[in-house]
Design a protein around this motif. Sequence first.
Motif, PDB file in Angstrom:
ATOM      1  N   GLN A   1       0.841  -1.189   0.000  1.00  0.00           N
ATOM      2  CA  GLN A   1       0.000   0.000   0.000  1.00  0.00           C
ATOM      3  C   GLN A   1       0.883   1.248   0.000  1.00  0.00           C
ATOM      4  N   PRO A   2       1.352   1.647  -1.193  1.00  0.00           N
ATOM      5  CA  PRO A   2       2.179   2.851  -1.252  1.00  0.00           C
ATOM      6  C   PRO A   2       1.346   4.096  -0.971  1.00  0.00           C
ATOM      7  N   SER A   3       2.015   5.145  -0.550  1.00  0.00           N
ATOM      8  CA  SER A   3       1.303   6.401  -0.306  1.00  0.00           C
ATOM      9  C   SER A   3       2.077   7.532  -0.969  1.00  0.00           C
ATOM     10  N   CYS A   4       1.407   8.645  -1.161  1.00  0.00           N
ATOM     11  CA  CYS A   4       2.061   9.808  -1.764  1.00  0.00           C
ATOM     12  C   CYS A   4       1.490  11.073  -1.139  1.00  0.00           C
ATOM     13  N   ARG A   5       2.210  12.154  -1.307  1.00  0.00           N
ATOM     14  CA  ARG A   5       1.771  13.447  -0.795  1.00  0.00           C
ATOM     15  C   ARG A   5       1.460  14.350  -1.976  1.00  0.00           C
ATOM     16  N   MET A   6       0.452  15.201  -1.795  1.00  0.00           N
ATOM     17  CA  MET A   6       0.110  16.176  -2.825  1.00  0.00           C
ATOM     18  C   MET A   6      -0.543  17.370  -2.166  1.00  0.00           C
ATOM     19  N   ASN A   7      -0.494  18.502  -2.855  1.00  0.00           N
ATOM     20  CA  ASN A   7      -1.135  19.695  -2.308  1.00  0.00           C
ATOM     21  C   ASN A   7      -2.639  19.653  -2.594  1.00  0.00           C
TER      22      ASN A   7
END
Length: 117
Positions: free
Chosen positions: A3-9
Amino acid sequence: MHQPSCRMNDDEYQLLVRAAAVCHMSIASFLAHSALRAASDLDRTAADIAGEREMLNGLFGLRRHLGQLGNNLNQVARTLNSGAEATQAEAVLTAVHRAAKRVDAFTQRHLDSGTAA
């Protein structure tokens, strides 16, 4: 299972939410599908991806603008149907014509550049 995760505005996230909704997918499914599709086509250049992003941003902007114009047209129709004078009707119709030209120009620009829609 991973379960990869990412950050975004906020803007990026809203773009993601809208894109997933347009595709009738959950955000997680849209992310997985998009990432796997990109990962399986490594021959694409960063310029291709940037061009598609620009096109999608343009389409979402046009969609938002057309939605606002639709609301304005509904208000004009409601006013006219009530027997009142719709003083803003000409301005709304002018805006609709401008939007139609904007859609045509946008479409032609992307057809001419060969960017897939």
